[in-house]
Write a protein that holds these residues in place. Structure first.
Motif, PDB file in Angstrom:
ATOM      1  N   PHE A 198       0.812  -1.358  -0.012  1.00  0.00           N
ATOM      2  CA  PHE A 198       0.079  -0.019   0.003  1.00  0.00           C
ATOM      3  C   PHE A 198       0.778   1.294  -0.073  1.00  0.00           C
ATOM      4  O   PHE A 198       2.052   1.230   0.356  1.00  0.00           O
ATOM      5  CB  PHE A 198      -0.848   0.161   1.333  1.00  0.00           C
ATOM      6  N   ARG A 199       0.271   2.565  -0.055  1.00  0.00           N
ATOM      7  CA  ARG A 199       0.982   3.547  -0.305  1.00  0.00           C
ATOM      8  C   ARG A 199       0.235   4.974  -0.022  1.00  0.00           C
ATOM      9  O   ARG A 199      -1.440   4.581  -0.405  1.00  0.00           O
ATOM     10  CB  ARG A 199       1.723   3.710  -1.503  1.00  0.00           C
ATOM     11  N   LYS A 200       0.533   5.838   0.702  1.00  0.00           N
ATOM     12  CA  LYS A 200      -0.644   6.955   0.469  1.00  0.00           C
ATOM     13  C   LYS A 200      -0.780   7.665  -0.667  1.00  0.00           C
ATOM     14  O   LYS A 200       0.226   7.686  -1.484  1.00  0.00           O
ATOM     15  CB  LYS A 200       0.250   7.941   1.594  1.00  0.00           C
TER      16      LYS A 200
ATOM     17  N   ASP B 286       2.206   9.435  -2.804  1.00  0.00           N
ATOM     18  CA  ASP B 286       3.733   8.671  -2.734  1.00  0.00           C
ATOM     19  C   ASP B 286       3.904   7.849  -3.846  1.00  0.00           C
ATOM     20  O   ASP B 286       3.005   7.385  -4.432  1.00  0.00           O
ATOM     21  CB  ASP B 286       3.657   8.078  -1.321  1.00  0.00           C
TER      22      ASP B 286
ATOM     23  N   TRP C  92       5.992   2.066  -2.373  1.00  0.00           N
ATOM     24  CA  TRP C  92       4.615   1.194  -1.743  1.00  0.00           C
ATOM     25  C   TRP C  92       5.613   0.393  -0.404  1.00  0.00           C
ATOM     26  O   TRP C  92       6.881   0.234  -0.657  1.00  0.00           O
ATOM     27  CB  TRP C  92       4.735   0.184  -2.777  1.00  0.00           C
ATOM     28  N   THR C  93       4.756   0.304   0.286  1.00  0.00           N
ATOM     29  CA  THR C  93       5.178  -0.396   1.477  1.00  0.00           C
ATOM     30  C   THR C  93       4.559  -1.866   1.585  1.00  0.00           C
ATOM     31  O   THR C  93       3.174  -2.074   1.290  1.00  0.00           O
ATOM     32  CB  THR C  93       4.435   0.085   2.880  1.00  0.00           C
TER      33      THR C  93
ATOM     34  N   TYR D 119      -9.353   1.578   1.907  1.00  0.00           N
ATOM     35  CA  TYR D 119      -8.012   1.512   1.177  1.00  0.00           C
ATOM     36  C   TYR D 119      -8.749   1.648  -0.228  1.00  0.00           C
ATOM     37  O   TYR D 119     -10.049   1.506  -0.324  1.00  0.00           O
ATOM     38  CB  TYR D 119      -7.094   0.716   0.958  1.00  0.00           C
TER      39      TYR D 119
ATOM     40  N   LYS E 254      -7.214   7.337   2.395  1.00  0.00           N
ATOM     41  CA  LYS E 254      -6.006   8.083   1.820  1.00  0.00           C
ATOM     42  C   LYS E 254      -4.980   7.254   1.366  1.00  0.00           C
ATOM     43  O   LYS E 254      -3.706   7.794   1.203  1.00  0.00           O
ATOM     44  CB  LYS E 254      -5.634   9.043   3.284  1.00  0.00           C
ATOM     45  N   HIS E 255      -5.300   6.092   1.307  1.00  0.00           N
ATOM     46  CA  HIS E 255      -4.251   4.964   0.701  1.00  0.00           C
ATOM     47  C   HIS E 255      -4.671   4.325  -0.403  1.00  0.00           C
ATOM     48  O   HIS E 255      -5.878   3.904  -0.377  1.00  0.00           O
ATOM     49  CB  HIS E 255      -3.683   4.132   1.979  1.00  0.00           C
ATOM     50  N   GLU E 256      -3.790   3.959  -1.271  1.00  0.00           N
ATOM     51  CA  GLU E 256      -4.016   2.795  -2.460  1.00  0.00           C
ATOM     52  C   GLU E 256      -3.419   1.666  -1.970  1.00  0.00           C
ATOM     53  O   GLU E 256      -2.407   1.431  -1.125  1.00  0.00           O
ATOM     54  CB  GLU E 256      -3.320   3.266  -3.511  1.00  0.00           C
ATOM     55  N   VAL E 257      -4.157   0.449  -2.439  1.00  0.00           N
ATOM     56  CA  VAL E 257      -3.507  -0.741  -1.981  1.00  0.00           C
ATOM     57  C   VAL E 257      -3.432  -1.769  -3.273  1.00  0.00           C
ATOM     58  O   VAL E 257      -4.058  -1.514  -4.324  1.00  0.00           O
ATOM     59  CB  VAL E 257      -4.512  -1.580  -1.080  1.00  0.00           C
TER      60      VAL E 257
END
Length: 808
Positions: free
Chosen positions: A187-189, A192, A195-196, A209, A317-320
């Motif tokens: 995921f990432r904000k 950004d 990716w985390t 998400y 607020k985040h994409e996955v």
């Protein structure tokens, strides 16, 4: 806890049962494993679906203080095929579910608690593009029929998802879905670039998400997006495996522990559960949920909300990114993508030493082969009778499925899609083609691959749907095209774990009846005709007619005709029904008219079933006891209705005429033979039953006293009561009286109610007190407010129904 945001939490219940209806009758057959209930739908409805719509909150003394509807507070989906069953079989529960969704939408700013589900629970990544679209559209339209609004979300079978599935959900207007955190890859904000990774389930499940439909190169495949909530894996698992539903306080504290009080941003503790946990898997789990929602949560600043409300207030607020997103996808219950539903991936529900799931591939290949042929026929034939795209017509067919008993919906559908809806042959052809499609889709129901052996109920049920599709396909195939042989050839590559049978053997043993179901239905009607019960048979299948050809002592020749004009299916049989000297009934079923098959009376009606099969080698021969279990039930009900009164009177007269005294039953050594004891027992039971039925007609204090005397007499000689369906009759009468007294309190009606519940206790009648409690609850609430008011005379009824009365 944060002053800015309270502890928001959502418990989602996935309420679902695979379709279990007999494909030929549309009715669920008796399932002995669900005893004492008729079938598993009925059992789980009694233990779970209905209790959650009217769950009890008890006092320390175990008496009812409150009745609440858990669907008011929990997020839930009802599988469409299950919801259809609830609508027709438990209408009061159905209404309460609808009302709960409506109230939750009013409370949550237009966001109802109910969400949709893909129609019959197929694994979406494994489905064709057209089948994905139909499953989603059928699920949406079914939801709209039941809840009167467009669903915001859709539950995916086994939460199985990939890019193609996401695209279809977006195009259909679905806003979000619910997944397992094990399905998240990274995921990432927003904004950004980095990716985390979260491959080890280390993703924050307290926030939503967003999934963007991007291909491998990062290009958007379509406009829009799909939002997703991940459920807390530890809490969700604990509901099923750590018995959190045994104590609301423990459950509430565990929810609070999942909430970080040091954070100021809004958090949602999301719990995804099997809906059947609330009362079926965990007895009285519904009562734990009721206490959590209505007692514990308000006292601890915990606010139950639904996903739609939270999404509007606090958008992502985040994409996955999801695992295997651009290939076969992922699911909550398979660590290998979606392998559990087509290959021996290692996931199963256990089994004996050496068991495997290699049978999954042949089963999947067989139904895929059938579906490919069915699709080819569908496209070829449907365009001959309709200007509409066959796939679009299939999507619209759900309008008939939501209420199959309403033939006006079918008529309107045909008028919409056909070039010549006045042509009966075209109508029958269209319905037949669409029923083939429906049964093919049902043969992909996910449960058929989930468990550990191809011999299981679920794979066999899928095979039965496939068999029905093959039967309906026959008129569209060239002469000699053996689709069933091709199907069995593929299925034969499977080997069962339990008995080491190949898949074709499993099919022939369990999925295919030795006598076709329709012929069994026709044999049932012939038996009813032979037993002279036809005039009493008001609830008959209108597709089957029976006419008498001729009869002689203990034998009847009956012609039966089956005609389903909606699907263009016809059968005619001639039946010889024979009763032997022991009362055993054999039914010889020959296809065609009598003059075509030469069926005739036999010289010896005491011939065995095997002898009859030898005499009539081209006919089916079946003992009445070997008909479908529900057929035996119907015949017994009809026999009881017609003969019980006369038999009871005969027994009574016999006892009186032969000077047999009821006092003889008091003999502790039981020297009286069982036959004579039963005659005397029937006598006293008949008198009590007669008085009870008279009391149901109108109030009569003398009858109450007479029943009391007879009951005392019966108890003195240790006679057991047996009153059949009298409890249901008392329930119906009490329901009517309760409705009357709720509108206008009348002293005579109150007294009548009290007398009926007194007699019911004396006779130990089985009465559905749960539903009576639900009916009475509104009156009880008024009684609580004014204990000495107009409902004070109903106090004995409130006590009888276990309401808290002493503290009022």
């Amino acid at each position: 806890m944060s002053e800015k945001h309270p502890l928001y939490f959502t418990i989602h219940g996935h309420f679902y049962q695979p379709p279990r209806e007999n494909p030929w009758t549309g009715v669920i057959e008796n399932q002995p494993s669900a005893s004492p209930f008729h079938d598993w739908n009925e059992r789980i409805a009694s233990e779970c679906y209905s209790p959650n719509s009217a769950s009890r909150i008890l006092s320390p003394h175990g008496h009812i203080q409150d009745i609440v509807n858990n669907y008011d507070f929990m997020s839930f989906n009802m599988g469409p095929t299950l919801m259809g069953w609830i609508r027709t079989n438990t209408p009061a529960t159905y209404k309460r579910i609808q009302e709960a969704d409506k109230r939750s939408a009013e409370r949550m700013g237009g966001h109802g608690n109910a969400i949709a589900q893909v129609y019959n629970h197929i694994i979406m990544p494994l489905a064709s593009a057209h089948d994905k679209r139909t499953q989603i559209r059928w699920g949406i339209e079914d939801f709209k029929f039941h809840f009167g609004r467009m669903p915001e979300a859709m539950w995916l079978a086994e939460t199985a998802i990939n890019l193609d599935t996401v695209v279809e959900l977006i195009k259909a207007g679905i806003k979000f879905t619910i997944l397992s955190p094990t399905q998240a890859d990274s995921f990432r904000k927003f904004g950004d670039e980095t990716w985390t990774g979260c491959a080890n389930t280390d993703i924050d499940t307290t926030r939503p998400y967003r999934i963007y439909p991007r291909d491998k190169e990062g290009n958007l495949v379509c406009d829009g997006y799909l939002d997703v909530f991940f459920y807390n894996p530890w809490l969700s698992s604990a509901v099923g495996f750590e018995h959190l539903l045994r104590d609301a306080g423990t459950f509430g504290r565990r929810i609070a522990d999942a909430w970080d009080e040091n954070r100021e941003d809004p958090q949602l503790v999301s719990i995804g559960t099997d809906g059947e946990s609330y009362g079926h898997h965990e007895p009285f789990g519904d009562m734990c949920a009721a206490w959590l929602y209505n007692r514990y949560a308000p006292e601890h600043n915990m606010v139950p909300v639904n996903y739609g409300w939270f999404l509007e207030k606090f958008p992502p607020k985040h994409e996955v990114l999801l695992k295997n997103f651009h290939s076969e996808g992922c699911a909550w219950s398979c660590a290998h993508g979606v392998g559990r539903w087509y290959r021996d991936c290692g996931c199963s529900t256990g089994g004996g030493p050496g068991w495997n799931q290699k049978w999954r591939s042949p089963l999947r290949d067989a139904v895929n082969h059938l579906k490919t042929l069915a699709d080819d026929v569908f496209l070829r034939e449907f365009e001959k009778i309709s200007d509409m795209s066959p796939w679009e017509a299939r999507d619209k067919y759900v309008q008939t499925l939501v209420a199959p008993e309403d033939k006006s919906r079918t008529k309107l559908f045909l008028e919409t899609v056909l070039q010549h809806p006045e042509n009966q042959d075209d109508c029958a052809k269209a319905i037949r083609l669409l029923e083939i499609q429906k049964f093919c889709l049902f043969s992909f129901t996910s449960c058929g691959w989930f468990f550990n052996d191809i011999e299981g109920l679920e794979p066999v049920q899928n095979m039965r749907y496939a068999l029905r599709a093959m039967e309906l396909l026959e008129p569209f195939l060239p002469f000699g095209h053996n689709i069933k042989g091709e199907f069995l050839s593929i299925l034969g590559r499977a080997t069962s774990n339990e008995h080491k049978w190949n898949g074709a053997e499993v099919f022939m043993r369990f999925a295919e009846d030795s006598i076709p179901v329709v012929l069994k239905q026709m044999a049932e009607r012939a038996a009813i005709f032979h037993l002279e019960l036809e005039d009493d048979y008001s609830n008959k299948d209108s597709r089957i007619t029976a006419t008498k050809i001729s009869s002689r002592r203990r034998q009847t020749l009956v012609r039966t005709a089956y005609e389903d004009n909606f699907i263009g299916e016809k059968r005619v049989t001639t039946n010889l029904v024979i009763t032997d000297a022991l009362g055993r009934i054999n039914i010889v079923v020959a296809m065609g008219e009598n003059d075509q098959n030469g069926l005739k009376f036999v010289e010896n009606p005491n011939m065995s079933t095997d002898e009859l099969r030898h005499l009539f080698p081209t006919a089916y021969v079946v003992r009445m006891r070997d008909l479908m279990s529900d057929s035996i039930k119907r015949i017994n009900q009809l026999s009881t209705q017609k003969h019980l009164t006369n038999i009871t009177e005969s027994f009574s007269s016999f006892a009186l005429n032969h000077g047999i005294s009821i006092d003889s039953l008091a003999d502790p050594d039981h020297t009286l033979p069982d036959t004579m004891r039963k005659i005397l027992t029937v006598e006293i039971n008949a008198r009590i039953h007669h008085c009870a039925l008279k009391l149901l007609e109108e109030p009569n204090r003398k009858l109450v006293d007479e029943i009391k005397d007879l009951v005392d007499e019966a108890n003195a000689v240790n006679t057991k009561f047996s009153f059949g369906g009298t409890g249901r009759m008392f329930f119906k009468k009490l329901s009517t009286l309760i409705d009357e007294v709720s509108k206008k309190v009348d002293e005579a009606t109150v007294t009548y109610i009290t007398e009926l519940i007194t007699v019911a206790d004396w006779l130990k009648l089985f009465i559905n007190k749960t539903e009576l409690e639900n009916r009475v609850f509104a009156i009880y609430c008024e009684f609580k407010k004014q204990p000495n008011g107009k409902y004070t005379g109903l106090k004995p009824m409130f006590q009888w129904l276990n309401f808290e009365v002493e503290s009022v």
